[in-house]
Design a protein around this motif. Structure first.
Motif, PDB file in Angstrom:
ATOM      1  N   GLN A   1     -10.786   3.128  -0.584  1.00 56.86           N
ATOM      2  CA  GLN A   1      -9.989   3.295   0.631  1.00 56.86           C
ATOM      3  C   GLN A   1      -8.585   3.811   0.320  1.00 56.86           C
ATOM      4  O   GLN A   1      -8.060   4.670   1.011  1.00 56.86           O
ATOM      5  CB  GLN A   1      -9.880   1.968   1.394  1.00 56.86           C
ATOM      6  CG  GLN A   1     -11.104   1.717   2.262  1.00 56.86           C
ATOM      7  CD  GLN A   1     -11.072   0.345   2.901  1.00 56.86           C
ATOM      8  OE1 GLN A   1     -10.040  -0.319   2.886  1.00 56.86           O
ATOM      9  NE2 GLN A   1     -12.205  -0.074   3.433  1.00 56.86           N
TER      10      GLN A   1
ATOM     11  N   ALA B   1      -4.278  -7.416  -3.402  1.00 52.42           N
ATOM     12  CA  ALA B   1      -5.431  -7.559  -2.518  1.00 52.42           C
ATOM     13  C   ALA B   1      -6.567  -8.315  -3.204  1.00 52.42           C
ATOM     14  O   ALA B   1      -7.235  -9.135  -2.578  1.00 52.42           O
ATOM     15  CB  ALA B   1      -5.921  -6.186  -2.051  1.00 52.42           C
TER      16      ALA B   1
ATOM     17  N   ILE C   1      -3.686  -3.046  -5.066  1.00 51.09           N
ATOM     18  CA  ILE C   1      -5.030  -3.494  -5.460  1.00 51.09           C
ATOM     19  C   ILE C   1      -4.971  -4.869  -6.138  1.00 51.09           C
ATOM     20  O   ILE C   1      -5.782  -5.750  -5.858  1.00 51.09           O
ATOM     21  CB  ILE C   1      -5.698  -2.469  -6.426  1.00 51.09           C
ATOM     22  CG1 ILE C   1      -5.913  -1.136  -5.707  1.00 51.09           C
ATOM     23  CG2 ILE C   1      -7.016  -3.005  -6.970  1.00 51.09           C
ATOM     24  CD1 ILE C   1      -6.931  -1.177  -4.588  1.00 51.09           C
TER      25      ILE C   1
ATOM     26  N   GLN D   1     -16.332  -5.110  -4.217  1.00 53.62           N
ATOM     27  CA  GLN D   1     -15.242  -5.227  -3.239  1.00 53.62           C
ATOM     28  C   GLN D   1     -13.975  -4.529  -3.747  1.00 53.62           C
ATOM     29  O   GLN D   1     -13.282  -3.874  -2.991  1.00 53.62           O
ATOM     30  CB  GLN D   1     -14.948  -6.700  -2.955  1.00 53.62           C
ATOM     31  CG  GLN D   1     -15.980  -7.335  -2.054  1.00 53.62           C
ATOM     32  CD  GLN D   1     -15.692  -8.806  -1.860  1.00 53.62           C
ATOM     33  OE1 GLN D   1     -15.722  -9.577  -2.816  1.00 53.62           O
ATOM     34  NE2 GLN D   1     -15.398  -9.193  -0.638  1.00 53.62           N
TER      35      GLN D   1
ATOM     36  N   GLU E   1     -12.106  -1.246  -2.037  1.00 57.48           N
ATOM     37  CA  GLU E   1     -10.679  -1.208  -1.722  1.00 57.48           C
ATOM     38  C   GLU E   1     -10.024   0.012  -2.380  1.00 57.48           C
ATOM     39  O   GLU E   1      -9.223   0.710  -1.781  1.00 57.48           O
ATOM     40  CB  GLU E   1     -10.031  -2.507  -2.208  1.00 57.48           C
ATOM     41  CG  GLU E   1      -8.743  -2.860  -1.533  1.00 57.48           C
ATOM     42  CD  GLU E   1      -8.938  -3.214  -0.059  1.00 57.48           C
ATOM     43  OE1 GLU E   1      -8.091  -2.793   0.737  1.00 57.48           O
ATOM     44  OE2 GLU E   1      -9.917  -3.901   0.279  1.00 57.48           O
TER      45      GLU E   1
ATOM     46  N   ARG F   1       0.831  -1.203   0.000  1.00 59.13           N
ATOM     47  CA  ARG F   1       0.000   0.000   0.000  1.00 59.13           C
ATOM     48  C   ARG F   1       0.868   1.257   0.000  1.00 59.13           C
ATOM     49  O   ARG F   1       0.575   2.243  -0.641  1.00 59.13           O
ATOM     50  CB  ARG F   1      -0.929  -0.007   1.211  1.00 59.13           C
ATOM     51  CG  ARG F   1      -2.033   1.023   1.126  1.00 59.13           C
ATOM     52  CD  ARG F   1      -3.083   0.802   2.178  1.00 59.13           C
ATOM     53  NE  ARG F   1      -2.613  -0.243   3.098  1.00 59.13           N
ATOM     54  CZ  ARG F   1      -3.375  -0.883   3.968  1.00 59.13           C
ATOM     55  NH1 ARG F   1      -4.615  -0.608   4.067  1.00 59.13           N
ATOM     56  NH2 ARG F   1      -2.892  -1.804   4.762  1.00 59.13           N
TER      57      ARG F   1
END
Ligand SMILES: [Zn+2]
Length: 165
Positions: A146, A128, A125, A139, A143, A117
């Motif tokens: 965020q 994840a 991304i 979803q 992400e 991150r």
């Protein structure tokens, strides 16, 4: 252990510290017979530890596998293999320090994501979405939101800092 200069075995430890990766201890020793100093590296017997997969299977921790996962996530991003290696090393060292024998794969995934991150949002991304097995685009979207809000928070902080300075 004997002095490499005179063969005497009366040695004194002058200084000792962990090496970078935390897997070897570097010791500076002095021979009490001839006074020569030399350095020794002692590898800590590495205790194997295991990764517990989501389905409950137990696997040996494999740094190479971790590296491969990182490489995939950072494909075509401008991140050197050395950088990835150092992430793998950090994670391995941290896990070893924890002293636990069994570590859930989810936990390792979170450690990787935490580092990605900060390093590269796209890679983060990608990683994840594989790791958390995103089931749908919502979803992924969540992400990304965020990541973006964390980024704008950072920018605001930076601007506030510049304004203060
Ligand atoms: Zn000696």
């Amino acid at each position: 252990m004997r002095c490499p200069y005179c063969g005497h075995n009366d040695l004194r430890v002058v200084d000792s510290r962990d090496s970078e990766v935390g897997e070897a201890i570097r010791r500076r020793r002095e021979c009490l017979n001839c006074g020569q100093r030399f350095t020794t590296y002692e590898r800590i017997e590495s205790v194997p530890f295991f990764v517990i997969k989501k389905d409950g299977r137990r696997e040996d921790f494999d740094p190479h596998k971790l590296f491969t996962g990182l490489k995939k996530a950072t494909e075509k991003r401008d991140i050197s293999p050395e950088r990835l290696n150092s992430i793998v090393d950090q994670i391995e060292a941290e896990l070893r320090r924890s002293g636990r024998v069994e570590i859930p794969s989810r936990e390792i995934g979170e450690m990787v994501m935490e580092r990605l991150r900060d390093l590269d949002e796209v890679a983060y991304i990608r990683f994840a979405s594989v790791y958390r097995e995103f089931m749908d685009l919502r979803q992924v979207r969540r992400e990304i939101d965020q990541v973006l809000s964390a980024r704008s928070r950072r920018q605001q902080e930076k601007q506030a800092e510049t304004a203060r300075g």
